[in-house]
Scaffold this motif. Structure first.
Motif, mmCIF file in Angstrom:
data_model
loop_
_atom_site.group_PDB
_atom_site.id
_atom_site.type_symbol
_atom_site.label_atom_id
_atom_site.label_comp_id
_atom_site.label_asym_id
_atom_site.label_seq_id
_atom_site.Cartn_x
_atom_site.Cartn_y
_atom_site.Cartn_z
ATOM 1 N N THR A 1 39.066 38.501 40.251
ATOM 2 C CA THR A 1 40.091 37.814 41.030
ATOM 3 C C THR A 1 40.332 38.431 42.404
ATOM 4 O OG1 THR A 1 41.873 39.143 40.067
ATOM 5 C CG2 THR A 1 41.337 37.051 38.963
ATOM 6 N N SER B 1 50.421 37.637 38.634
ATOM 7 C CA SER B 1 50.817 36.277 38.280
ATOM 8 C C SER B 1 50.650 36.115 36.772
ATOM 9 C CB SER B 1 49.947 35.266 39.020
ATOM 10 O OG SER B 1 48.639 35.258 38.471
ATOM 11 N N ILE C 1 47.061 36.308 35.077
ATOM 12 C CA ILE C 1 46.279 37.544 34.932
ATOM 13 C C ILE C 1 46.462 38.182 33.554
ATOM 14 C CG2 ILE C 1 46.048 39.896 35.824
ATOM 15 C CD1 ILE C 1 45.686 38.657 38.511
ATOM 16 N N ALA D 1 43.622 32.507 39.598
ATOM 17 C CA ALA D 1 44.226 33.691 40.202
ATOM 18 C C ALA D 1 43.350 34.334 41.273
ATOM 19 C CB ALA D 1 44.531 34.716 39.111
#
Length: 190
Positions: free
Chosen positions: A49, A138, A141, A179
């Protein structure tokens, strides 16, 4: 991107959080192995990510090739804490950060060097940037970490000859994709 904080990088998902999420019971004997599994899943998700999963000090490197603006490969970045450039022997030498700016640290972090910051012999050398980066993750995750660790736990990540490596499920890929941070550009001359 490499974590260089003084404290160990904390796990985003604890063993207890994992057990609650998968509605399972984790014995004391399983805890060390599950902790390692969660740490590995966290590392994979953070790399996929481009998002530091926990706030801390990170180190990034980039070749100096005439650019003045560099879009950092992760977000969020809250501060630039150190700059160094390689010398003729390849060793990093600290540089003064006066005039160096961090722009749009939350959304599209960019390092902007002042006009006179680069030396005439800097072309081809490596810049090392130390930054404070990361924030509370977030919701996608921790969920991706849990799903990946559960899939690995179920498959026990052991392969016999001829078997294909286990692949992350569609759900894990979707959470990671949601993400993921993709920088809009890498460098600019200004």
């Amino acid at each position: 991107m490499r974590y260089i904080g003084t404290d160990p990088l904390p796990l985003v998902v604890s063993v207890a959080d994992f057990a609650a999420a998968v509605h399972g019971v984790v014995t004391e004997a399983e805890e060390p192995a599950l902790t390692a599994l969660l740490a590995a899943a966290q590392d994979v998700v953070a790399t996929a990510t481009n998002t530091p999963v926990a706030p801390g000090t990170y180190e990034l490197t980039m070749p100096l090739d005439g650019w003045r603006r560099w879009w950092l490969p992760c977000r969020p970045v809250t501060a630039i804490t150190g700059l160094a450039v390689t010398d003729d022997g390849g060793e990093f030498v600290d540089r003064d950060a006066t005039g160096v700016m961090l722009l749009q640290g939350r959304d599209e972090p960019q390092l902007l060097l002042p006009d006179d910051w680069l030396a005439s012999d800097d072309a081809g050398r490596i810049l090392r940037v130390q930054v404070e980066a990361g924030a509370a993750p977030s919701p996608a995750i921790p969920r991706a970490i849990i799903m990946m660790a559960q899939e690995w736990r179920i498959s026990d990540i052991t392969l016999t000859s001829g078997e294909a490596a286990p692949r992350a499920s569609f759900g894990v890929h979707r959470l990671i994709r949601q993400a993921r941070y993709r920088r809009p550009q890498i460098t600019a001359g200004c």
